[in-house]
Design a protein around this motif. Structure first.
Motif, PDB file in Angstrom:
ATOM      1  N   UNK A  45      -6.134  -0.509   8.423  1.00 32.79           N
ATOM      2  CA  UNK A  45      -6.634  -0.325   9.571  1.00 32.79           C
ATOM      3  C   UNK A  45      -5.816   0.097  10.781  1.00 32.79           C
ATOM      4  N   UNK A  46      -4.276   0.769  10.652  1.00 32.33           N
ATOM      5  CA  UNK A  46      -3.647   1.503  11.226  1.00 32.33           C
ATOM      6  C   UNK A  46      -3.899   2.729  11.401  1.00 32.33           C
ATOM      7  N   UNK A  47      -5.010   3.550  10.973  1.00 26.67           N
ATOM      8  CA  UNK A  47      -4.900   5.022  11.863  1.00 26.67           C
ATOM      9  C   UNK A  47      -6.013   4.269  12.992  1.00 26.67           C
ATOM     10  N   UNK A  48      -6.418   3.158  13.079  1.00 29.20           N
ATOM     11  CA  UNK A  48      -7.848   3.062  14.245  1.00 29.20           C
ATOM     12  C   UNK A  48      -6.129   2.857  15.278  1.00 29.20           C
ATOM     13  N   UNK A  49      -5.036   2.165  14.746  1.00 26.57           N
ATOM     14  CA  UNK A  49      -4.451   1.539  16.030  1.00 26.57           C
ATOM     15  C   UNK A  49      -3.492   2.658  16.502  1.00 26.57           C
ATOM     16  N   UNK A  50      -3.402   3.864  15.667  1.00 24.39           N
ATOM     17  CA  UNK A  50      -2.887   5.396  17.270  1.00 24.39           C
ATOM     18  C   UNK A  50      -3.989   5.462  17.605  1.00 24.39           C
ATOM     19  N   UNK A  51      -5.087   5.658  17.358  1.00 22.38           N
ATOM     20  CA  UNK A  51      -6.273   5.993  18.346  1.00 22.38           C
ATOM     21  C   UNK A  51      -6.224   5.079  19.092  1.00 22.38           C
ATOM     22  N   UNK A  52      -5.531   4.132  19.644  1.00 14.59           N
ATOM     23  CA  UNK A  52      -6.112   3.165  20.540  1.00 14.59           C
ATOM     24  C   UNK A  52      -4.950   3.070  21.645  1.00 14.59           C
ATOM     25  N   UNK A 104       1.032  -0.879   0.186  1.00 17.00           N
ATOM     26  CA  UNK A 104       0.076  -0.027  -0.128  1.00 17.00           C
ATOM     27  C   UNK A 104       1.192   1.731   0.121  1.00 17.00           C
ATOM     28  N   UNK A 105       0.427   2.431  -1.016  1.00 14.38           N
ATOM     29  CA  UNK A 105       1.378   3.145  -0.408  1.00 14.38           C
ATOM     30  C   UNK A 105       2.154   3.277  -0.935  1.00 14.38           C
ATOM     31  N   UNK A 119       2.651  -8.935   2.742  1.00 12.22           N
ATOM     32  CA  UNK A 119       2.037  -9.585   2.008  1.00 12.22           C
ATOM     33  C   UNK A 119       0.463 -10.610   1.600  1.00 12.22           C
ATOM     34  N   UNK A 120       0.803 -10.597   3.016  1.00 10.55           N
ATOM     35  CA  UNK A 120      -0.585 -11.395   3.883  1.00 10.55           C
ATOM     36  C   UNK A 120      -1.539 -10.273   4.275  1.00 10.55           C
ATOM     37  N   UNK A 121      -1.089  -8.641   3.721  1.00 11.10           N
ATOM     38  CA  UNK A 121      -1.874  -7.607   4.284  1.00 11.10           C
ATOM     39  C   UNK A 121      -1.985  -7.107   5.848  1.00 11.10           C
ATOM     40  N   UNK A 122      -0.678  -8.355   7.070  1.00 12.09           N
ATOM     41  CA  UNK A 122      -0.709  -7.348   7.920  1.00 12.09           C
ATOM     42  C   UNK A 122       0.943  -6.836   8.035  1.00 12.09           C
ATOM     43  N   UNK A 123       0.905  -6.185   9.766  1.00 11.88           N
ATOM     44  CA  UNK A 123       1.757  -6.088   9.841  1.00 11.88           C
ATOM     45  C   UNK A 123       2.274  -6.394  11.683  1.00 11.88           C
ATOM     46  N   UNK A 124       3.498  -7.075  11.871  1.00 13.11           N
ATOM     47  CA  UNK A 124       3.731  -7.679  13.259  1.00 13.11           C
ATOM     48  C   UNK A 124       4.756  -6.667  13.378  1.00 13.11           C
TER      49      UNK A 124
END
Length: 333
Positions: free
Chosen positions: A297-304, A138-139, A251-256
């Protein structure tokens, strides 16, 4: 978004335009408006600049070509009138038009194929004109140019996984920030955020340099090795990747995030955000974060983050979220 290999007609049209601008910019009656129009044309596509530079080479060389007296009258060195400049330019460009593309390719000045790719909201898989397979996170954004003696990629932003078609006669070179990665055929991942670059080798071997202007081929990576560099580094930092390395989880849509400090985790997160998250101070940066997250959905991570870490959010003058550590109270004795 562009995914386009130029046709011969389009390529010829660029050569024709380059010849026109070469003629006009050498004319004594060239106006400021024309020069501005030329700059806009030159900056509209990378091949415009490439073709114009090749035309200048031909122009300069043509000025030194010997001309038989029986074929071309000698030209006296005197101030050129507009019609005289036009005539000389037209003659040079008439010679240049059929030769520019061939000459530029044959001398390694110009590519015979140019491609531009972007991935915005989804991971994207593309095939380069040389047959190499590329997957964009992405991006991410890159350009590919196929030259006679090399294949050249410029990673403009983001993260890309390369599966390069093998060709020992045409090395595959990726430019990322100040450095470059050189291969002939292999699989590797390149992550870039601002001036930070990380290269993970999966198969084959690559040569990595942190500054393309420095002499030498660079540091060699073997499978399961990683290179990191950023602006100002004389050489890249080389290390082995761990058995549980998760750098390709995107590549599987995840950030670990494997129990990383915020200093190390935020560049991985910020690459996906429109407004990067900042750290207030060193003590905040030393707080650790782990978990598996959906890259969409990393924008949601920032808020949490204030819910899972001892931090609170503020905003700086530019509107960026800023993480601040909550001071720990000293127990009373």
């Amino acid at each position: 978004m562009t995914d386009h290999t130029l046709s011969q007609a389009e390529y010829d049209a660029i050569t024709d335009a380059a010849a026109h601008w070469c003629m006009r910019l050498h004319a004594t009656d060239c106006t400021a408006e024309e020069r501005l129009a030329f700059e806009q044309w030159r900056d509209a596509h990378p091949l415009h600049a490439f073709e114009y530079e090749a035309m200048l080479e031909i122009w300069d060389v043509a000025g030194d070509l010997p001309r038989p007296e029986s074929a071309v009258p000698a030209v006296r060195l005197r101030p050129a009138t507009p019609w005289r400049t036009f005539g000389i330019a037209a003659a040079v460009c008439a010679l240049a038009l059929p030769l520019a593309a061939y000459t530029g390719w044959n001398l390694g000045w110009l590519p015979n194929a140019y491609q531009h790719f972007e991935a915005t909201d989804n991971v994207r898989q593309v095939t380069l004109s040389d047959g190499s397979q590329v997957e964009l996170n992405l991006g991410s954004e890159l350009t590919f140019s196929n030259y006679k003696d090399q294949r050249r990629v410029t990673l403009k932003k983001g993260e890309v996984f390369f599966s390069v078609s093998h060709d020992t006669q045409h090395p595959f070179i990726v430019k990322a920030a100040d450095g470059r990665i050189r291969v002939t055929g292999t699989q590797f991942n390149v992550w870039m955020y601002e001036d930070q670059v990380r290269v993970n080798l999966i198969e084959g071997s690559v040569l990595v340099t942190s500054n393309g202007a420095l002499p030498g081929e660079g540091s060699r990576l073997e499978p399961a090795m990683q290179a990191r560099y950023r602006h100002g580094d004389f050489t890249p930092q080389i290390s082995q990747t761990s058995a549980n390395d998760h750098s390709l989880a995107w590549r599987s849509g995840k950030l670990v995030l494997d129990d990383l400090t915020l200093t190390d985790a935020l560049p991985l997160i910020n690459r996906y955000l429109n407004k990067p998250v900042m750290i207030a101070d060193h003590s905040t940066g030393s707080i650790r974060l782990g978990g598996i997250y959906n890259i969409k959905e990393l924008n949601n991570l920032v808020a949490s983050l204030p819910k899972v870490l001892p931090v609170y959010l503020t905003r700086n003058k530019d509107g960026n979220p800023v993480l601040n550590s909550i001071p720990q109270q000293t127990p009373k004795s």
